[in-house]
Scaffold this active site. Structure first.
Site, PDB file in Angstrom:
ATOM      1  N   ARG A  18       0.806  -1.224   0.000  1.00  0.00           N
ATOM      2  CA  ARG A  18       0.000   0.000   0.000  1.00  0.00           C
ATOM      3  C   ARG A  18       0.843   1.281   0.000  1.00  0.00           C
ATOM      4  O   ARG A  18       0.309   2.381  -0.019  1.00  0.00           O
ATOM      5  CB  ARG A  18      -0.960  -0.008   1.206  1.00  0.00           C
ATOM      6  N   LYS A  25       9.119  -1.425   2.813  1.00  0.00           N
ATOM      7  CA  LYS A  25       8.399  -0.450   3.646  1.00  0.00           C
ATOM      8  C   LYS A  25       9.222   0.031   4.836  1.00  0.00           C
ATOM      9  O   LYS A  25       9.219   1.226   5.157  1.00  0.00           O
ATOM     10  CB  LYS A  25       7.066  -1.042   4.129  1.00  0.00           C
ATOM     11  N   GLY A  81       2.968 -14.431   5.348  1.00  0.00           N
ATOM     12  CA  GLY A  81       2.178 -13.889   6.452  1.00  0.00           C
ATOM     13  C   GLY A  81       2.984 -13.750   7.730  1.00  0.00           C
ATOM     14  O   GLY A  81       4.089 -14.285   7.856  1.00  0.00           O
ATOM     15  N   THR A  82       2.410 -13.017   8.678  1.00  0.00           N
ATOM     16  CA  THR A  82       3.137 -12.735   9.931  1.00  0.00           C
ATOM     17  C   THR A  82       3.359 -14.006  10.761  1.00  0.00           C
ATOM     18  O   THR A  82       4.382 -14.126  11.441  1.00  0.00           O
ATOM     19  CB  THR A  82       2.365 -11.696  10.769  1.00  0.00           C
ATOM     20  N   ASN A 174      -5.917  -4.970  17.561  1.00  0.00           N
ATOM     21  CA  ASN A 174      -4.579  -5.457  17.876  1.00  0.00           C
ATOM     22  C   ASN A 174      -3.513  -4.478  17.360  1.00  0.00           C
ATOM     23  O   ASN A 174      -3.530  -4.104  16.198  1.00  0.00           O
ATOM     24  CB  ASN A 174      -4.436  -6.830  17.204  1.00  0.00           C
ATOM     25  N   SER A 410      40.187  38.313  -6.441  1.00  0.00           N
ATOM     26  CA  SER A 410      38.916  37.846  -7.007  1.00  0.00           C
ATOM     27  C   SER A 410      39.118  37.142  -8.342  1.00  0.00           C
ATOM     28  O   SER A 410      40.077  37.413  -9.062  1.00  0.00           O
ATOM     29  CB  SER A 410      37.990  39.047  -7.224  1.00  0.00           C
ATOM     30  N   ALA A 428      44.111  39.478  -8.827  1.00  0.00           N
ATOM     31  CA  ALA A 428      42.769  39.149  -9.313  1.00  0.00           C
ATOM     32  C   ALA A 428      42.827  38.618 -10.743  1.00  0.00           C
ATOM     33  O   ALA A 428      43.672  39.029 -11.533  1.00  0.00           O
ATOM     34  CB  ALA A 428      41.890  40.391  -9.252  1.00  0.00           C
ATOM     35  N   ARG A 445      47.685  36.489 -15.596  1.00  0.00           N
ATOM     36  CA  ARG A 445      46.560  36.820 -16.453  1.00  0.00           C
ATOM     37  C   ARG A 445      47.114  37.577 -17.657  1.00  0.00           C
ATOM     38  O   ARG A 445      48.206  38.149 -17.597  1.00  0.00           O
ATOM     39  CB  ARG A 445      45.523  37.662 -15.711  1.00  0.00           C
TER      40      ARG A 445
HETATM   41  C1  UD1 Z   1      -1.154  -6.705  11.380  1.00  0.00           C
HETATM   42  C2  UD1 Z   1      -1.981  -7.668  12.236  1.00  0.00           C
HETATM   43  C3  UD1 Z   1      -3.244  -6.947  12.713  1.00  0.00           C
HETATM   44  C4  UD1 Z   1      -2.874  -5.702  13.484  1.00  0.00           C
HETATM   45  C5  UD1 Z   1      -1.939  -4.791  12.669  1.00  0.00           C
HETATM   46  C6  UD1 Z   1      -1.404  -3.701  13.564  1.00  0.00           C
HETATM   47  C7  UD1 Z   1      -1.582  -9.891  11.295  1.00  0.00           C
HETATM   48  C8  UD1 Z   1      -2.119 -10.995  10.489  1.00  0.00           C
HETATM   49  N1  UD1 Z   1      -2.364  -8.831  11.453  1.00  0.00           N
HETATM   50  O1  UD1 Z   1      -1.921  -6.382  10.241  1.00  0.00           O
HETATM   51  O2  UD1 Z   1      -3.994  -7.817  13.557  1.00  0.00           O
HETATM   52  O3  UD1 Z   1      -4.045  -4.998  13.843  1.00  0.00           O
HETATM   53  O4  UD1 Z   1      -0.824  -5.550  12.156  1.00  0.00           O
HETATM   54  O5  UD1 Z   1      -0.685  -2.733  12.848  1.00  0.00           O
HETATM   55  O6  UD1 Z   1      -0.483  -9.979  11.772  1.00  0.00           O
HETATM   56  N2  UD1 Z   1       5.500  -9.193   7.661  1.00  0.00           N
HETATM   57  C9  UD1 Z   1       6.508 -10.111   7.533  1.00  0.00           C
HETATM   58  N3  UD1 Z   1       6.285 -11.225   6.770  1.00  0.00           N
HETATM   59  C10 UD1 Z   1       5.098 -11.456   6.153  1.00  0.00           C
HETATM   60  C11 UD1 Z   1       4.076 -10.516   6.290  1.00  0.00           C
HETATM   61  C12 UD1 Z   1       4.290  -9.387   7.060  1.00  0.00           C
HETATM   62  O7  UD1 Z   1       7.580  -9.937   8.081  1.00  0.00           O
HETATM   63  O8  UD1 Z   1       4.998 -12.497   5.479  1.00  0.00           O
HETATM   64  C13 UD1 Z   1       5.743  -7.972   8.469  1.00  0.00           C
HETATM   65  C14 UD1 Z   1       5.539  -6.691   7.691  1.00  0.00           C
HETATM   66  O9  UD1 Z   1       6.757  -6.258   7.126  1.00  0.00           O
HETATM   67  C15 UD1 Z   1       5.030  -5.727   8.751  1.00  0.00           C
HETATM   68  C16 UD1 Z   1       4.406  -6.618   9.807  1.00  0.00           C
HETATM   69  O10 UD1 Z   1       4.814  -7.940   9.522  1.00  0.00           O
HETATM   70  O11 UD1 Z   1       6.075  -4.985   9.354  1.00  0.00           O
HETATM   71  C17 UD1 Z   1       2.867  -6.544   9.772  1.00  0.00           C
HETATM   72  O12 UD1 Z   1       2.418  -6.909   8.481  1.00  0.00           O
HETATM   73  P1  UD1 Z   1       1.246  -6.114   7.767  1.00  0.00           P
HETATM   74  O13 UD1 Z   1       1.000  -6.746   6.448  1.00  0.00           O
HETATM   75  O14 UD1 Z   1       1.508  -4.668   7.801  1.00  0.00           O
HETATM   76  O15 UD1 Z   1       0.022  -6.469   8.730  1.00  0.00           O
HETATM   77  P2  UD1 Z   1      -1.317  -5.665   8.928  1.00  0.00           P
HETATM   78  O16 UD1 Z   1      -2.233  -5.983   7.815  1.00  0.00           O
HETATM   79  O17 UD1 Z   1      -1.043  -4.249   9.217  1.00  0.00           O
HETATM   80 CA    CA Z   2       0.764  -3.025   9.163  1.00  0.00          CA
END
Ligand code: UD1
Ligand code: CA
Length: 458
Positions: A18, A25, A81-82, A174, A410, A428, A445
């Site tokens: 985004r 980021k 994912g996280t 969260n 100068s 100069a 010069r």
């Molecule tokens: C996440 C939380 C959400 C919370 C919000 C707070 C999850 C699934 N959701 O959402 O509950 O309200 O943060 O700001 O965690 N990242 C990785 N690897 C990945 C994906 C993400 O390291 O595979 C890192 C990103 O770089 C980022 C952080 O995890 O710094 C959070 O990821 P992001 O995609 O921003 O999660 P949100 O959708 O904001």
């Molecule tokens: Ca985020």
């Protein structure tokens, strides 16, 4: 019982879709510092240089930006994912031998050490604790779901949330900062799935899993604390930057720095300003700059990584990078100091003067329209208007040495390598290609010839 040990992990592998930028980021800057630097700063009092960081998207760029931290980088090759990021880092955390792990999203740069302490206070009481906020706009956040006794039962991501299934939204969400008891959470990691509307493994699913397993889970409520907001879009970044800018400027004013027109002053988090310094509005100061008591920085000046001694004055409209300005030295207006400039006490660099990798001795002056590059200018020397050090022959750079007390007329070109001796004088308009001896004079010069003109008489 010995105090439990805590490791720290930053999740920073995401692309930041985004932000619409090729840059990872966490390298987007806030007040001149990458977002990730702010997170490291917040962790520093408790974790020093010890945090682990999960990197993935643009990992090489992130490592280049943080060579001091990259030894503890964990690579998440595919960003699934996280929850997946945590799985990838888990063996590193376990081998660090910590009892707990603080996990923080890398896009939460405003967080303060004090806020983190509130979560760390939960050590010993919980298997999972996490911070919750009730922002004005909870739209994109994971929703905190509590049971009728107000106990946390799950976090449900915005895209998966439905009132029918999860009850009415309470506005509590969260913040993305968690304290995990390593021994309790390890066995749950394999149970994370990706059957949700994003197709990602969510760290937040650990909360529901832990509750189902009868573990102790706590949502630490932090209200409408803007410092815990994640940054996902340019709009959110600008908001965070504005909030942090205000916080820093106010702190300097409270400490005794005189900041005129403070709404227009930007000061980076690593800048040190002594009480008694004076700063005028529309001034930007970044990096590891240092400003001593009694120094004055004028309006519309952009400063990075530079130091200003007591009594030094920067007049309006200057651009200054990696320079040192000595006691009572005067710079500008409209001067440019480039990296490696060192201005001695009482020296002067005036308007439309550019200085690069050069030293001006005590009381030396270059008051107008000059380029000094790779030059050593002795104390008390006077550089006339329009003097140019010709330091580059197209391939290499050479040094110009101007002795103490020398006077450069100068519009002089000094073709380096060349030395003008102590108390020497250059006429100069000269193009100096040979050394001028101490106390000598040189003029190079073309001689003036007066010629007769035939004017047409009408
Ligand atoms: C996440 C939380 C959400 C919370 C919000 C707070 C999850 C699934 N959701 O959402 O509950 O309200 O943060 O700001 O965690 N990242 C990785 N690897 C990945 C994906 C993400 O390291 O595979 C890192 C990103 O770089 C980022 C952080 O995890 O710094 C959070 O990821 P992001 O995609 O921003 O999660 P949100 O959708 O904001
Ligand atoms: Ca985020």
């Amino acid at each position: 019982m010995p105090r439990p040990t805590i490791a720290a992990l930053i999740l920073a592998a995401g692309k930041g879709t985004r932000m619409y930028s090729d840059k990872p980021k966490v390298l987007q800057t806030i007040l001149g510092e990458p977002m990730l630097r702010h997170v490291y700063n917040a962790l520093a009092p408790r974790f020093g240089s010890q945090p682990f960081t999960v990197v993935g998207h643009g990992a090489g760029l992130v490592a280049d930006a943080f060579p001091d931290m990259s030894e503890r980088f964990v690579l998440q090759e595919e960003q699934l994912g996280t929850g997946h990021a945590l799985q990838v880092a888990w063996s590193a955390i376990v081998s660090a031998g910590a009892d707990y792990c603080l996990v923080i999203n890398g896009d939460t740069p405003l967080v303060s050490p004090e806020a983190l302490d509130r979560l760390l206070d939960q050590t010993g009481c919980c298997d999972i604790a996490f911070m919750t906020i009730t922002p004005r706009d909870p739209a994109g956040f994971g929703r905190v779901v509590r049971d009728e006794d107000r106990r946390v039962s799950a976090i449900v991501e915005a895209r998966d949330f439905s009132v029918a299934q999860h009850g009415p939204a309470t506005g509590e969400v969260n913040a993305g900062i968690y304290l995990l008891r390593v021994a309790s959470v390890g066995p749950l990691l394999d149970r994370l799935g990706n059957r949700n509307n994003s197709g990602e493994y969510y760290i937040t699913d650990l909360v529901g899993l832990a509750v189902d397993h009868g573990l102790a889970v706590e949502g630490v409520q932090c209200g409408d604390d803007v410092s815990l907001m994640g940054i996902n879009s340019p709009r959110e970044l600008i908001h965070a930057e504005a909030a942090m800018r205000r916080r820093i400027v106010e702190a300097h004013i409270d400490a005794g720095v005189l900041v005129h027109n403070p709404e227009t002053v930007i000061i980076g988090p690593g800048v040190v300003i002594d009480p008694g310094a004076e700063i005028f509005g529309h001034c930007e100061i970044y990096g590891a700059s240092k400003v001593a008591a009694g120094a004055r920085l004028g309006s519309y000046t952009h400063i990075t990584d530079s130091a200003f001694a007591a009594g030094s004055v920067v007049r309006e409209f200057c651009h200054i990078e990696s320079a040192e300005v000595g006691r009572d030295a005067v710079v500008g207006p409209f001067a440019r100091l480039r990296p490696g400039t060192v201005l001695g006490a009482g020296s002067k660099v005036g308007n439309f003067v550019e200085v690069k990798k050069s030293i001006l001795g005590e009381g030396a002056k270059a008051s107008h329209l000059t380029y000094l590059g790779d030059a050593e200018v002795g104390p008390g020397a006077n550089i006339g208007a329009g003097t140019i050090t010709c330091n580059y022959d197209g391939k290499n750079k050479f040094t110009t040495v101007i002795g103490p007390g020398a006077f450069i007329g100068s519009n002089t070109a000094l073709v380096a390598p060349v030395t003008v001796g102590r108390d020497a004088l250059v006429g100069a308009g000269s193009t100096i290609t040979k050394d001028v001896p101490d106390e000598g004079g040189a003029i190079a010069r073309a001689k003036q010839m007066n010629i007769s003109r035939r004017l047409k008489k009408s």
